[in-house]
Design a protein around this motif. Structure first.
Motif, mmCIF file in Angstrom:
data_model
loop_
_atom_site.group_PDB
_atom_site.id
_atom_site.type_symbol
_atom_site.label_atom_id
_atom_site.label_comp_id
_atom_site.label_asym_id
_atom_site.label_seq_id
_atom_site.Cartn_x
_atom_site.Cartn_y
_atom_site.Cartn_z
ATOM 1 N N VAL B 362 0.842 -1.185 0.017
ATOM 2 C CA VAL B 362 0.119 0.163 -0.062
ATOM 3 C C VAL B 362 0.851 1.223 -0.028
ATOM 4 O O VAL B 362 0.631 2.298 -0.734
ATOM 5 C CB VAL B 362 -1.013 -0.115 1.294
ATOM 6 N N VAL B 363 1.979 1.476 0.807
ATOM 7 C CA VAL B 363 2.727 2.376 0.869
ATOM 8 C C VAL B 363 3.562 2.510 -0.398
ATOM 9 O O VAL B 363 3.618 3.639 -0.832
ATOM 10 C CB VAL B 363 3.856 2.087 1.782
ATOM 11 N N ALA B 364 3.916 1.377 -1.146
ATOM 12 C CA ALA B 364 4.796 1.493 -2.355
ATOM 13 C C ALA B 364 3.638 2.233 -3.491
ATOM 14 O O ALA B 364 4.236 3.027 -4.176
ATOM 15 C CB ALA B 364 5.326 0.176 -2.974
ATOM 16 N N GLN B 365 2.630 1.580 -3.420
ATOM 17 C CA GLN B 365 1.525 2.483 -4.313
ATOM 18 C C GLN B 365 1.114 3.802 -3.977
ATOM 19 O O GLN B 365 1.346 4.908 -5.095
ATOM 20 C CB GLN B 365 0.144 1.691 -4.206
ATOM 21 N N ALA B 366 1.286 4.383 -2.750
ATOM 22 C CA ALA B 366 1.061 5.672 -2.423
ATOM 23 C C ALA B 366 2.312 6.635 -2.868
ATOM 24 O O ALA B 366 2.080 7.603 -3.342
ATOM 25 C CB ALA B 366 0.905 5.864 -0.806
ATOM 26 N N GLU B 367 3.424 6.054 -2.553
ATOM 27 C CA GLU B 367 4.720 6.569 -3.087
ATOM 28 C C GLU B 367 4.753 6.865 -4.348
ATOM 29 O O GLU B 367 5.290 7.877 -4.970
ATOM 30 C CB GLU B 367 5.883 5.810 -2.486
ATOM 31 N N ARG B 368 4.476 5.802 -5.164
ATOM 32 C CA ARG B 368 4.315 5.909 -6.617
ATOM 33 C C ARG B 368 3.555 7.372 -7.009
ATOM 34 O O ARG B 368 3.799 7.756 -7.743
ATOM 35 C CB ARG B 368 4.268 4.571 -7.031
ATOM 36 N N LEU B 369 2.219 7.198 -6.678
ATOM 37 C CA LEU B 369 1.233 8.279 -6.907
ATOM 38 C C LEU B 369 1.669 9.518 -6.561
ATOM 39 O O LEU B 369 1.577 10.491 -7.642
ATOM 40 C CB LEU B 369 0.153 7.992 -5.909
ATOM 41 N N PHE B 370 2.305 9.701 -5.488
ATOM 42 C CA PHE B 370 2.849 10.975 -5.094
ATOM 43 C C PHE B 370 4.121 11.478 -5.882
ATOM 44 O O PHE B 370 4.141 12.598 -6.514
ATOM 45 C CB PHE B 370 3.267 11.034 -3.590
ATOM 46 N N GLU B 371 4.791 10.547 -6.341
ATOM 47 C CA GLU B 371 6.056 10.962 -6.990
ATOM 48 C C GLU B 371 5.600 11.175 -8.337
ATOM 49 O O GLU B 371 6.129 12.176 -9.082
ATOM 50 C CB GLU B 371 7.086 9.603 -7.089
ATOM 51 N N GLU B 372 4.492 10.450 -9.166
ATOM 52 C CA GLU B 372 4.260 10.752 -10.513
ATOM 53 C C GLU B 372 3.580 12.167 -10.390
ATOM 54 O O GLU B 372 3.685 12.993 -11.346
ATOM 55 C CB GLU B 372 3.385 9.581 -10.741
ATOM 56 N N ALA B 373 2.908 12.370 -9.464
ATOM 57 C CA ALA B 373 2.193 13.599 -9.314
ATOM 58 C C ALA B 373 3.117 15.061 -9.228
ATOM 59 O O ALA B 373 2.956 15.720 -9.813
ATOM 60 C CB ALA B 373 1.076 13.817 -8.178
ATOM 61 N N VAL B 374 4.030 14.689 -8.357
ATOM 62 C CA VAL B 374 5.035 15.665 -8.490
ATOM 63 C C VAL B 374 5.901 15.929 -9.645
ATOM 64 O O VAL B 374 5.949 16.987 -10.135
ATOM 65 C CB VAL B 374 6.182 15.298 -7.101
ATOM 66 N N ALA B 375 6.296 14.968 -10.485
ATOM 67 C CA ALA B 375 6.928 14.811 -11.685
ATOM 68 C C ALA B 375 6.006 15.528 -12.821
ATOM 69 O O ALA B 375 6.410 16.431 -13.445
ATOM 70 C CB ALA B 375 7.263 13.449 -12.278
ATOM 71 N N ALA B 376 4.646 15.119 -12.523
ATOM 72 C CA ALA B 376 3.510 15.903 -13.604
ATOM 73 C C ALA B 376 3.618 17.325 -13.347
ATOM 74 O O ALA B 376 3.400 18.095 -14.335
ATOM 75 C CB ALA B 376 2.322 14.948 -13.321
ATOM 76 N N ARG B 377 3.430 17.712 -12.263
ATOM 77 C CA ARG B 377 3.317 19.175 -11.736
ATOM 78 C C ARG B 377 4.537 19.849 -12.284
ATOM 79 O O ARG B 377 4.467 20.963 -12.601
ATOM 80 C CB ARG B 377 2.903 19.355 -10.169
ATOM 81 N N ASN B 378 5.506 19.457 -11.921
ATOM 82 C CA ASN B 378 7.039 20.053 -12.428
ATOM 83 C C ASN B 378 7.102 20.372 -13.794
ATOM 84 O O ASN B 378 7.602 21.113 -14.180
ATOM 85 C CB ASN B 378 8.040 19.188 -11.994
ATOM 86 N N SER B 379 6.331 19.150 -14.560
ATOM 87 C CA SER B 379 6.473 19.279 -16.068
ATOM 88 C C SER B 379 5.211 20.054 -16.519
ATOM 89 O O SER B 379 4.991 20.151 -17.721
ATOM 90 C CB SER B 379 6.445 17.956 -16.645
ATOM 91 N N GLY B 380 4.472 20.736 -15.768
ATOM 92 C CA GLY B 380 3.369 21.427 -16.276
ATOM 93 C C GLY B 380 2.051 20.852 -16.374
ATOM 94 O O GLY B 380 1.119 21.476 -16.596
ATOM 95 N N ARG B 381 2.080 19.555 -16.164
ATOM 96 C CA ARG B 381 0.791 18.750 -16.206
ATOM 97 C C ARG B 381 0.301 18.686 -14.739
ATOM 98 O O ARG B 381 1.043 18.982 -13.837
ATOM 99 C CB ARG B 381 1.020 17.366 -16.980
ATOM 100 N N ARG B 382 -0.851 17.777 -14.698
ATOM 101 C CA ARG B 382 -1.298 17.434 -13.322
ATOM 102 C C ARG B 382 -1.485 15.948 -13.216
ATOM 103 O O ARG B 382 -1.791 15.473 -14.358
ATOM 104 C CB ARG B 382 -2.702 18.402 -12.829
#
Lengths: 271, 421
Positions: B362-382
């Motif tokens: 569960v934590v691995a899934q949460a971590e992946r979700l958060f990391e991908e969201a951070v990457a997306a926001r940094n690249s201008g997407r959401r």
């Protein structure tokens, strides 16, 4: 209650069918630590009995454990658990962790010998680790209580003594100067028996609100043996094993377990 | 990453607090984690968070309950939210300040009203994750309308079941928001699992009407008729206690059904049983089902929305029965009681199947979700991959219109009622 400091380390414990209790806790730095059990004295009285166990290193990560062997039998009462970190350290009250009491659950199905000794680790109302102990020469373990038609029938089993032909169940009026009612046990083999109390008759036996404590005399010349329920993992039975009231005439009659898990019958006058 | 959880009151007791502490604690291993509690009413929390989790509060009720701003109703926290009465202009203000000043990469809201704060007030640089521990269908039309507007501004919305995630995707138009199910996790048990030999059925939770303990008690009279040596233990406290006690007396079950009071931790109690039981009419997740399964108990549960059906595999590691049917519930219990071998097999399967709810996955899934969201926001997407598309726009518009109509009608009704007073 003690004002000793509290350690936030949780102490796990496990129980065996023969009464052995093993305590385990994590204590990375300690100098010959010990576990102290103190019999809780009556209000306003000094502490008189205590029992000390060595906490020995077991496994890794600073885990230590102490084993309370089945003998000697602890005196009946509530024993509070403390930690002594070092020979001259002040005692710290212990918090309970996981209490694995599975082996105790079906204690009622086994035959017990004299003296009957029972120990149940529990969490006190204020959240500390303690041990309830019972020590009786003989004991009658109560089983199911059937309530119907203004009467209650209790199934029970005698442990640590022989059930004789002339055995008798006695309900003794609490604070009643020896007033007793007598009931015939119906033997069911292997020390098991049942007895039936007519609630209307009991209510008429003494005026006002009264409590009757239940005993068995295994033989006419034998000392009375308390009837209670001790052989499982339930340390405080009073609020858990709750029986219905029987209303007869102007009174309500209800069997219940006392704070010591002994069987009693309460008669409450109506109005 | 720096991760900040925003929670209603971390000092109380409840499923959201437990699961938030579990997740926050596990994330400290690789991240900097804090839990921000809007309210605080006592010195120490009831549940102890991991020592590396920083815990702080925004409004301390012990000192500030009479603050003049705390007497004025909240404006940002939506009025249709369940806990609106506990929020105020003071909480509006403090939450806004906290969000404005945060240096977290990811802020996680843990209930609808806090998700709204997050959506409206978090700075651009922060990834906004809304968590829903309840379900969309159980929210009032007015709350759904408020959330529909605000949730578009989230990066990620997590639900505790796939079914609820599906409801959000279908009924709300949330373009650019990644909607994903993130189940609650249950810590790895410490004790050896139950061996299936004890003649005990166990139920646990708050004694409130929605949990339908009355149904389990009623069903248990079928069990006692056939197996008088089996017992049912109900752990927990609550408003239903007296009613359950009366029911036990009426059905003559006082030798077999016991109200045990609350127990913590439950693990040592679960392992004393051989079957778990839950009979809720509604269960957004079903934390106790997972707890019981991880301790080796097959669970008999009602197949209510939404949790149980996503946790239990009917006939393999437990039984699912129709909601509100005590005959069916009793029959399912008896199936497992009659067949020792089957009960044990299902208990073993329960341990294996429930491992997917261990903190690890569960934590691995949460971590992946958060990391991908951070990457997306940094690249201008959401949000990142798997965003709710626009294909459901028409359907969700229909739901929006219906909720608005309901909300307007009940609002009008309230106004009329107020006028009469």
């Amino acid at each position: 209650m003690s004002t000793a400091p509290t350690t936030e380390v949780r102490t796990d414990c496990s129980a065996d069918t023969d009464g052995r209790i093993t305590f385990r806790l994590r204590l990375p730095s300690a100098d010959r630590p010990r576990l102290l059990l103190v019999l809780r004295p009556k209000k306003g009285r000094p502490e008189e009995q205590s029992y000390t166990l060595d906490l020995e290193t077991c496994g890794e990560h600073g885990h230590v454990r102490a084993v309370l062997e089945p003998r000697p039998a602890l005196a009946e009462g509530r024993w509070d658990a403390y930690l002594l970190r070092a020979p001259d350290a002040a005692r710290e009250r212990l918090r309970p962790g996981l209490r694995d009491l599975r082996p105790l659950v079906d204690g009622g199905t086994r035959a017990w010998t004299s003296p009957v000794t029972v120990r149940v680790p529990y969490a006190t109302k204020d959240g500390f680790l303690a041990l309830r102990a019972w020590r009786r020469t003989a004991h009658v373990e109560a089983g199911p209580v059937d309530i119907a038609d203004g009467a209650m029938t209790v199934r029970a089993r005698l442990h640590g003594a022989e059930l004789a032909e002339d055995a008798a169940v006695r309900l003794r009026l609490r604070g009643g100067g020896g007033t007793e009612r007598s009931y015939r046990p119906h033997p069911a083999g292997g020390g098991a028996f049942s007895f039936t109390v007519d609630c209307g008759e009991l209510a008429a036996a003494a005026a006002g609100s009264r409590v009757w404590d239940a005993f068995l005399r295994p033989a006419a010349d034998a000392p009375p043996v308390r009837i209670g329920r001790l052989f499982d993992d339930v340390a405080d039975r009073k609020g858990v094993y709750v029986y219905p009231r029987v209303t007869v005439g102007g009174a309500a009659v209800r069997p219940y377990y006392t704070v010591d898990n002994d069987l009693a019958v309460e008669v409450t006058a109506a109005g | 990453m720096k991760i900040s959880f925003l929670i209603h009151n971390a000092y109380g007791i409840g499923g959201t607090i437990t699961t938030t502490f579990n997740l926050a604690g596990a994330l400290t291993e690789r991240h900097d984690v804090e839990v921000v509690s809007v309210l605080r009413h006592r010195e120490h929390p009831n549940l102890t968070p991991h020592p590396d989790v920083r815990l702080r509060a925004l409004v301390d009720l012990r000192r500030e309950k009479d603050h003049p701003l705390h007497r004025r109703p909240a404006r940002v926290f939506p009025s249709a939210e369940y806990r609106h009465h506990q929020y105020s202009e003071l909480t509006d203000q403090r939450i806004a300040e906290y969000l404005e000043g945060t240096d977290a990469d990811v802020v996680i809201g843990t209930r609808p009203g806090l998700n709204v704060h997050l959506a409206l007030q978090a700075p651009q640089r922060v990834v906004r994750v809304g968590q829903e521990h309840l379900t969309l269908d159980n929210h009032s039309p007015a709350l759904r309308t408020a959330l529909r507007r605000a949730y578009r501004r989230l990066d990620v919305l997590t639900t505790v079941t796939e079914a609820d995630a599906g409801a959000y995707r279908r009924k709300m138009r949330l373009p650019g928001v990644r909607v994903e199910a993130l189940p609650n996790s249950v810590p790895d048990p410490v004790l050896p699992a139950a061996d299936g030999s004890a003649k005990i059925v166990i139920a646990a939770g708050r004694l409130v009407p929605v949990k339908r303990y009355d149904l389990i008690v009623e069903a248990f009279s079928q069990v006692v008729a056939e197996y008088p040596d089996w017992q049912l233990r109900i752990y927990g406290k609550g408003e239903e206690q007296d009613r359950l006690r009366a029911q036990i007396e009426t059905l003559g079950l006082w030798n077999n059904v016991f109200l045990m009071g609350s127990a913590s931790p439950m693990e040592a109690e679960w392992v004393k049983g051989s079957i778990g039981a839950t009979a809720s009419d509604f269960e957004p997740f079903g934390m106790t089902i997972v707890e019981a399964m991880r301790c080796g108990l097959p669970v008999v549960s009602t197949d209510c929305p939404y949790g149980p059906g996503e946790i239990i595999k009917d006939g393999e590691d437990g039984r699912l029965v129709p909601v509100g049917d005590s005959r069916a519930f009793g029959a399912a219990l008896l199936e497992l009681i009659r067949d020792d071998e089957r009960r044990r097999r299902m208990g073993t399967a329960a341990v294996e199947h429930a491992r997917r709810f261990a903190p690890g996955p569960v934590v691995a899934q949460a971590e992946r979700l958060f990391e991908e969201a951070v990457a997306a926001r940094n690249s201008g997407r959401r949000g990142g991959p798997g965003r709710a598309g626009t294909s459901h726009a028409l359907i969700s518009r229909g739901h929006a219109a219906r909720d608005l109509a309901h909300a307007a009608a009940s609002g009008a009704l309230r106004t009329v009622r107020k006028g009469r007073r």
